[in-house]
Write a protein that holds these residues in place. Structure first.
Motif, PDB file in Angstrom:
ATOM      1  N   SER A  68       0.829  -1.211   0.000  1.00  0.00           N
ATOM      2  CA  SER A  68       0.000   0.000   0.000  1.00  0.00           C
ATOM      3  C   SER A  68       0.860   1.257   0.000  1.00  0.00           C
ATOM      4  CB  SER A  68      -0.929   0.003   1.217  1.00  0.00           C
ATOM      5  OG  SER A  68      -0.186   0.034   2.426  1.00  0.00           O
ATOM      6  N   THR A  69       2.021   1.220   0.655  1.00  0.00           N
ATOM      7  CA  THR A  69       2.900   2.392   0.669  1.00  0.00           C
ATOM      8  C   THR A  69       3.517   2.613  -0.710  1.00  0.00           C
ATOM      9  OG1 THR A  69       3.395   1.996   2.996  1.00  0.00           O
ATOM     10  CG2 THR A  69       4.883   3.449   1.797  1.00  0.00           C
ATOM     11  N   GLU A  70       3.927   1.533  -1.384  1.00  0.00           N
ATOM     12  CA  GLU A  70       4.464   1.679  -2.742  1.00  0.00           C
ATOM     13  C   GLU A  70       3.419   2.289  -3.668  1.00  0.00           C
ATOM     14  OE1 GLU A  70       7.573  -2.114  -2.768  1.00  0.00           O
ATOM     15  OE2 GLU A  70       5.766  -2.153  -3.985  1.00  0.00           O
ATOM     16  N   GLN A  71       2.180   1.844  -3.544  1.00  0.00           N
ATOM     17  CA  GLN A  71       1.117   2.406  -4.385  1.00  0.00           C
ATOM     18  C   GLN A  71       0.883   3.875  -4.054  1.00  0.00           C
ATOM     19  OE1 GLN A  71      -2.046  -0.295  -3.432  1.00  0.00           O
ATOM     20  NE2 GLN A  71      -1.449  -1.803  -4.968  1.00  0.00           N
ATOM     21  N   ALA A  72       0.924   4.212  -2.754  1.00  0.00           N
ATOM     22  CA  ALA A  72       0.738   5.610  -2.353  1.00  0.00           C
ATOM     23  C   ALA A  72       1.862   6.485  -2.892  1.00  0.00           C
ATOM     24  CB  ALA A  72       0.674   5.708  -0.825  1.00  0.00           C
ATOM     25  N   LEU A  73       3.103   5.987  -2.891  1.00  0.00           N
ATOM     26  CA  LEU A  73       4.236   6.763  -3.406  1.00  0.00           C
ATOM     27  C   LEU A  73       4.024   7.090  -4.882  1.00  0.00           C
ATOM     28  CD1 LEU A  73       7.278   4.881  -1.799  1.00  0.00           C
ATOM     29  CD2 LEU A  73       6.283   7.047  -1.072  1.00  0.00           C
ATOM     30  N   GLN A  74       3.634   6.085  -5.659  1.00  0.00           N
ATOM     31  CA  GLN A  74       3.428   6.322  -7.086  1.00  0.00           C
ATOM     32  C   GLN A  74       2.247   7.264  -7.326  1.00  0.00           C
ATOM     33  OE1 GLN A  74       5.627   5.376  -9.314  1.00  0.00           O
ATOM     34  NE2 GLN A  74       6.773   4.364  -7.657  1.00  0.00           N
ATOM     35  N   ARG A  75       1.173   7.078  -6.539  1.00  0.00           N
ATOM     36  CA  ARG A  75      -0.007   7.926  -6.722  1.00  0.00           C
ATOM     37  C   ARG A  75       0.308   9.384  -6.376  1.00  0.00           C
ATOM     38  NH1 ARG A  75      -3.032   5.682  -3.187  1.00  0.00           N
ATOM     39  NH2 ARG A  75      -2.599   7.194  -1.541  1.00  0.00           N
ATOM     40  N   GLU A  76       1.009   9.593  -5.259  1.00  0.00           N
ATOM     41  CA  GLU A  76       1.273  10.961  -4.821  1.00  0.00           C
ATOM     42  C   GLU A  76       2.310  11.667  -5.698  1.00  0.00           C
ATOM     43  OE1 GLU A  76      -1.537  10.539  -1.853  1.00  0.00           O
ATOM     44  OE2 GLU A  76      -0.655  12.232  -2.903  1.00  0.00           O
ATOM     45  N   SER A  77       3.116  10.899  -6.437  1.00  0.00           N
ATOM     46  CA  SER A  77       4.139  11.532  -7.277  1.00  0.00           C
ATOM     47  C   SER A  77       3.569  12.094  -8.580  1.00  0.00           C
ATOM     48  CB  SER A  77       5.233  10.520  -7.605  1.00  0.00           C
ATOM     49  OG  SER A  77       4.764   9.527  -8.504  1.00  0.00           O
ATOM     50  N   LEU A  78       2.379  11.613  -8.980  1.00  0.00           N
ATOM     51  CA  LEU A  78       1.841  11.990 -10.295  1.00  0.00           C
ATOM     52  C   LEU A  78       1.673  13.497 -10.473  1.00  0.00           C
ATOM     53  CD1 LEU A  78      -0.764   9.124 -10.897  1.00  0.00           C
ATOM     54  CD2 LEU A  78       1.523   9.385 -11.857  1.00  0.00           C
ATOM     55  N   PRO A  79       1.003  14.224  -9.541  1.00  0.00           N
ATOM     56  CA  PRO A  79       0.846  15.669  -9.776  1.00  0.00           C
ATOM     57  C   PRO A  79       2.174  16.412  -9.799  1.00  0.00           C
ATOM     58  CG  PRO A  79       0.083  15.057  -7.576  1.00  0.00           C
ATOM     59  CD  PRO A  79       0.311  13.789  -8.318  1.00  0.00           C
ATOM     60  N   PHE A  80       3.144  15.975  -8.994  1.00  0.00           N
ATOM     61  CA  PHE A  80       4.434  16.655  -8.985  1.00  0.00           C
ATOM     62  C   PHE A  80       5.219  16.347 -10.262  1.00  0.00           C
ATOM     63  CE2 PHE A  80       3.290  15.900  -4.518  1.00  0.00           C
ATOM     64  CZ  PHE A  80       3.214  17.206  -4.094  1.00  0.00           C
ATOM     65  N   ARG A  81       5.054  15.131 -10.762  1.00  0.00           N
ATOM     66  CA  ARG A  81       5.700  14.800 -12.032  1.00  0.00           C
ATOM     67  C   ARG A  81       5.112  15.650 -13.160  1.00  0.00           C
ATOM     68  NH1 ARG A  81       5.121   8.724 -13.229  1.00  0.00           N
ATOM     69  NH2 ARG A  81       6.263   8.717 -11.265  1.00  0.00           N
ATOM     70  N   GLU A  82       3.805  15.862 -13.105  1.00  0.00           N
ATOM     71  CA  GLU A  82       3.180  16.701 -14.125  1.00  0.00           C
ATOM     72  C   GLU A  82       3.717  18.119 -14.068  1.00  0.00           C
ATOM     73  OE1 GLU A  82      -1.252  18.325 -15.492  1.00  0.00           O
ATOM     74  OE2 GLU A  82      -1.014  17.211 -13.625  1.00  0.00           O
ATOM     75  N   VAL A  83       3.871  18.659 -12.836  1.00  0.00           N
ATOM     76  CA  VAL A  83       4.386  20.022 -12.693  1.00  0.00           C
ATOM     77  C   VAL A  83       5.804  20.119 -13.247  1.00  0.00           C
ATOM     78  CG1 VAL A  83       5.103  21.765 -11.022  1.00  0.00           C
ATOM     79  CG2 VAL A  83       2.928  20.601 -10.728  1.00  0.00           C
ATOM     80  N   LYS A  84       6.659  19.154 -12.910  1.00  0.00           N
ATOM     81  CA  LYS A  84       8.045  19.201 -13.379  1.00  0.00           C
ATOM     82  C   LYS A  84       8.111  19.105 -14.901  1.00  0.00           C
ATOM     83  CE  LYS A  84      11.179  17.001 -10.978  1.00  0.00           C
ATOM     84  NZ  LYS A  84      11.877  15.928 -10.223  1.00  0.00           N
ATOM     85  N   ASP A  85       7.320  18.203 -15.479  1.00  0.00           N
ATOM     86  CA  ASP A  85       7.304  18.069 -16.938  1.00  0.00           C
ATOM     87  C   ASP A  85       6.787  19.339 -17.592  1.00  0.00           C
ATOM     88  OD1 ASP A  85       6.314  14.544 -16.959  1.00  0.00           O
ATOM     89  OD2 ASP A  85       8.251  15.522 -16.657  1.00  0.00           O
ATOM     90  N   LEU A  86       5.753  19.936 -16.990  1.00  0.00           N
ATOM     91  CA  LEU A  86       5.186  21.154 -17.554  1.00  0.00           C
ATOM     92  C   LEU A  86       6.216  22.277 -17.531  1.00  0.00           C
ATOM     93  CD1 LEU A  86       2.328  21.762 -18.662  1.00  0.00           C
ATOM     94  CD2 LEU A  86       1.826  22.877 -16.519  1.00  0.00           C
ATOM     95  N   GLU A  87       6.936  22.412 -16.423  1.00  0.00           N
ATOM     96  CA  GLU A  87       7.943  23.470 -16.326  1.00  0.00           C
ATOM     97  C   GLU A  87       9.081  23.250 -17.319  1.00  0.00           C
ATOM     98  OE1 GLU A  87       9.107  23.687 -12.248  1.00  0.00           O
ATOM     99  OE2 GLU A  87       7.295  24.758 -11.628  1.00  0.00           O
ATOM    100  N   LYS A  88       9.512  22.003 -17.481  1.00  0.00           N
ATOM    101  CA  LYS A  88      10.580  21.731 -18.440  1.00  0.00           C
ATOM    102  C   LYS A  88      10.113  21.996 -19.869  1.00  0.00           C
ATOM    103  CE  LYS A  88      12.978  18.384 -15.520  1.00  0.00           C
ATOM    104  NZ  LYS A  88      13.355  16.963 -15.314  1.00  0.00           N
ATOM    105  N   ASN A  89       8.871  21.653 -20.177  1.00  0.00           N
ATOM    106  CA  ASN A  89       8.333  21.960 -21.507  1.00  0.00           C
ATOM    107  C   ASN A  89       8.238  23.469 -21.719  1.00  0.00           C
ATOM    108  OD1 ASN A  89       8.064  19.245 -22.012  1.00  0.00           O
ATOM    109  ND2 ASN A  89       5.905  19.147 -21.444  1.00  0.00           N
ATOM    110  N   PHE A  90       7.862  24.190 -20.665  1.00  0.00           N
ATOM    111  CA  PHE A  90       7.799  25.651 -20.741  1.00  0.00           C
ATOM    112  C   PHE A  90       9.176  26.214 -21.091  1.00  0.00           C
ATOM    113  CE2 PHE A  90       6.343  29.873 -19.442  1.00  0.00           C
ATOM    114  CZ  PHE A  90       7.508  30.476 -19.022  1.00  0.00           C
ATOM    115  N   LEU A  91      10.211  25.773 -20.381  1.00  0.00           N
ATOM    116  CA  LEU A  91      11.561  26.282 -20.631  1.00  0.00           C
ATOM    117  C   LEU A  91      12.050  25.897 -22.022  1.00  0.00           C
ATOM    118  CD1 LEU A  91      13.218  25.545 -17.174  1.00  0.00           C
ATOM    119  CD2 LEU A  91      12.333  27.732 -18.018  1.00  0.00           C
TER     120      LEU A  91
END
Length: 660
Positions: A68-91
């Motif tokens: 359950s913790t491994e699943q929570a780690l992957q689930r909680e990382s999704l919005p932050f991964r989106e933000v990082k990808d969005l910022e890199k695409n912006f740059l």
């Protein structure tokens, strides 16, 4: 009873009678010994059961806690991964446009069209732009505001970068509307345009006690204070206007030869949802903690130390609060990789510790060992109860057998032996226990029957265990399917999409086919939601998913919901000429449905499709292929929507358009 035991009984029976002061019957002694034996067996079985159940239950808890913790780690990382990808695409988009001389000249002219200079030398967007009023050329930028400090008079380069930041912040911010709180690009000359619900031009001033001093903000000083250009998270801070904890995620561009940055992409992230999910872990009875993976273990969230975090304005840490129980967690967090989980056991609890991917944070899920005691004691009680019941039943049966089949025949035998040798007295045949061997044999058969029943019960129990194991495997498989499926549309979710895209690109060199990535977006979908309501919008997305699935050509093709009203298709195709045909087929299939959309110039729901191709001999990353497809989608929308655009994977990025 064995044959040797029976011979001993017969020898005792025919021995001359001896008077004794006290006499204990054979049945009484046998019953006492049986009671003692069964009591010892029950005690031993209870002890063994306790340790086995304790070990099995603890192992089950550890397994569930880790999973359950491994699943929570992957689930909680999704919005932050989106933000990082969005910022890199912006740059990346900023660098691409900034490198074009004609674009820089046009942007410098756009500066005067978009921004307004105040008497103190500062700049904001012109009145009405934030509310959606158009520029003279017809462009609109609702929700976009900006502020530029009066410290540095903007030259042509600053104007170019500030105007470009404004345009791209609107493009990326509006694309992520509803998923991100805001989006803004910051220039080092203390200016930033921002896409969010509040107009910063009406909030920030440059004079008085509340004057904006951008250089005092952590994201500004860290982002432009050195040569680094990696994404970083600021310390959490309390935002009174939103009544919530926040953090800023920022990515600066690569500095030039002099070490100077041109632009930095930022997103402010509300942490309310993360904290609510953290407060309610999947495993019942558990609680969770989030802390930074630094030397101090700065606390992000912990229900036990909420007051300390608030009182310290987010500065409280494991070290500053001297939380001894958390020291092993802090030490373990420094030795594990992102997405990995380590189990730490103390006297009172089992804790799963894992790094949340794409963040500098650690998630710790605490499970108290005391929660296992009721289940262990219940199992122990069942074993003891069954043992006691077995004791009473066996004592009753044993007493009956000893009394009727052993004690009474022996009494008759003793009485007969007393008559032997007396003169004039004969012993009748029927006074002797002539059938003693048959009775003992019957006793043995009874025990054999009992053993057979126990074996049958054991086999039935093993069958139940196999059934439960099979059911658990089925549920685990169902859980895996759910974790890879979008809940609303039923197609693959973003996580499954990322896995398949990476896998397909990795195996692309093994065949001759091309890999096609199609990004599909519902045209004017915001207007559809506004006009028909979100339930109708959800139904529309489901219909789009069904249309896309019906028009995929192979079971190996993957249709995924990329986010919001955006879908993605991953497919192998034999030739690049097939891509336009597939894209046109998707648009035509959606148009055939005739799903009414009065806000569309076509009168019904249409699709825009951006297609990118990867060849077997082309070494391309998932991010690069996504960027090509996204750009193709952008051009499809720019060209009027309801059409497909194929991005040619060449240096000049020539685009093949297919009309609707």
């Amino acid at each position: 009873m064995s044959g040797t035991g029976m011979s001993a009984l017969l020898r005792i029976a025919f021995r001359p009678t001896v008077k004794r002061k006290t006499r204990h019957t054979l049945a009484a002694r046998a019953l006492r010994l049986a009671a003692l034996r069964i009591a010892l067996v029950c005690a031993c079985a209870g002890g063994v059961s306790y340790f086995i159940n304790h070990s099995a239950l603890e192992q089950s808890v550890r397994s569930q806690l880790s999973l359950s913790t491994e699943q929570a780690l992957q689930r909680e990382s999704l919005p932050f991964r989106e933000v990082k990808d969005l910022e890199k695409n912006f740059l990346a988009e900023f660098d691409r446009i900034y490198a074009i001389p004609e674009a820089r000249q046009s942007l410098a002219r756009n500066f005067d069209d978009i921004f307004y200079r105040h008497e103190d030398g500062s700049y904001t967007q012109r009145p009405g732009l934030f509310e959606g009023e158009p520029l003279p050329d017809g462009r609109r930028f609702p929700g976009m505001s900006a502020t530029y400090a009066p410290d540095v008079t903007p030259d042509a380069d600053v104007k170019t970068r500030f105007a470009l930041s404004y345009l791209l912040s609107y493009q990326f911010g509006s694309a992520a509307k509803g998923r991100l709180f805001n989006f803004y690009g910051v220039v080092p000359e203390k200016g930033f345009p921002i896409y969010q619900a509040a107009d910063i031009a009406k909030v920030f001033k440059y004079e008085g006690p509340d004057a904006l001093k951008l250089e005092t903000f952590e994201f500004f000083s860290r982002g432009f204070g050195g040569p680094q250009n990696e994404t970083f998270f600021t310390r959490i801070y309390w935002d009174p206007s939103n009544n919530a904890w926040m953090t800023t995620i920022a990515t600066a561009d690569a500095p030039d030869a002099s070490g100077k940055h041109r632009i930095m992409a930022c997103v402010d992230v509300l942490l309310d949802d993360l904290m609510k999910r953290t407060a309610n872990p999947t495993l019942p009875g558990a609680r969770a903690t989030i802390f930074a993976a630094d030397n101090q273990g700065t606390l992000i969230f912990d229900g036990k130390y909420t007051d300390a975090i608030t009182a310290s304005a987010g500065e409280a840490s494991i070290s500053s609060l001297e939380i001894a129980d958390y020291q092993p967690l802090l030490k373990a967090s420094q030795a594990i990789g992102a997405g990995s989980v380590s189990l730490i056991e103390s006297t009172s609890e089992i804790t799963a510790v894992g790094r949340i991917p794409d963040t500098p944070w650690v998630l710790a899920v605490h499970y108290p060992k005391s929660l296992m005691r009721p289940a262990i004691l219940t199992n122990l009680g069942i074993v003891v109860a069954v043992g006691l019941l077995t004791l009473f039943v066996e004592l009753f049966i044993l007493r009956s057998i000893l009394q009727k089949q052993v004690a009474e025949p022996l009494v008759r035998l003793i009485h007969a032996t007393q008559l032997v040798g007396r003169s004039g007295v004969t012993v009748a045949n029927d006074a002797l226990p002539t059938h003693s061997d048959d009775e003992i044999g019957e006793l043995a058969r009874d025990f054999a029957s009992m053993a057979a029943r126990v074996h049958t019960a054991h086999e039935a129990l093993e069958g139940k265990i196999r059934d439960r194991t099979s059911e658990l495997e089925r549920l685990n498989q169902k859980l895996l399917t759910i974790s890879q499926t979008d809940e609303m549309t039923g197609v693959a979710n973003r996580r499954r999409f990322d896995e398949v895209l990476a896998s397909e690109l990795a195996g692309l060199g093994q065949g001759q086919d091309l890999l096609m990535l199609a990004m599909v977006d519902a045209d004017w979908f915001k207007g559809y939601n506004d006009r028909y309501g979100h339930p109708a919008g959800d139904a529309c997305l489901k219909e789009i998913a069904r249309v896309l699935e019906r028009n995929t050509r192979s079971k190996q093709d993957v249709v995924a919901r990329y986010g919001g009203e955006e879908f993605a298709i991953i497919a192998r195709i034999a030739s690049a000429s097939n891509a336009p045909v597939i894209g046109q087929a998707l648009c035509s299939a959606m148009a055939t449905v005739k799903l009414a959309h009065e806000g569309s110039p076509f009168g019904h729901v249409t699709l825009s499709v951006g297609i990118a191709l990867a060849a077997p001999d082309q070494n391309i990353s998932p991010e690069a292929l996504l960027l090509e497809a996204d750009r193709a989608l952008y051009r499809a929308k720019q060209a009027g929507r309801n059409q497909a655009v194929v991005a040619e994977p060449s240096a000049d990025m020539q685009i093949q358009q297919i009309g609707a």
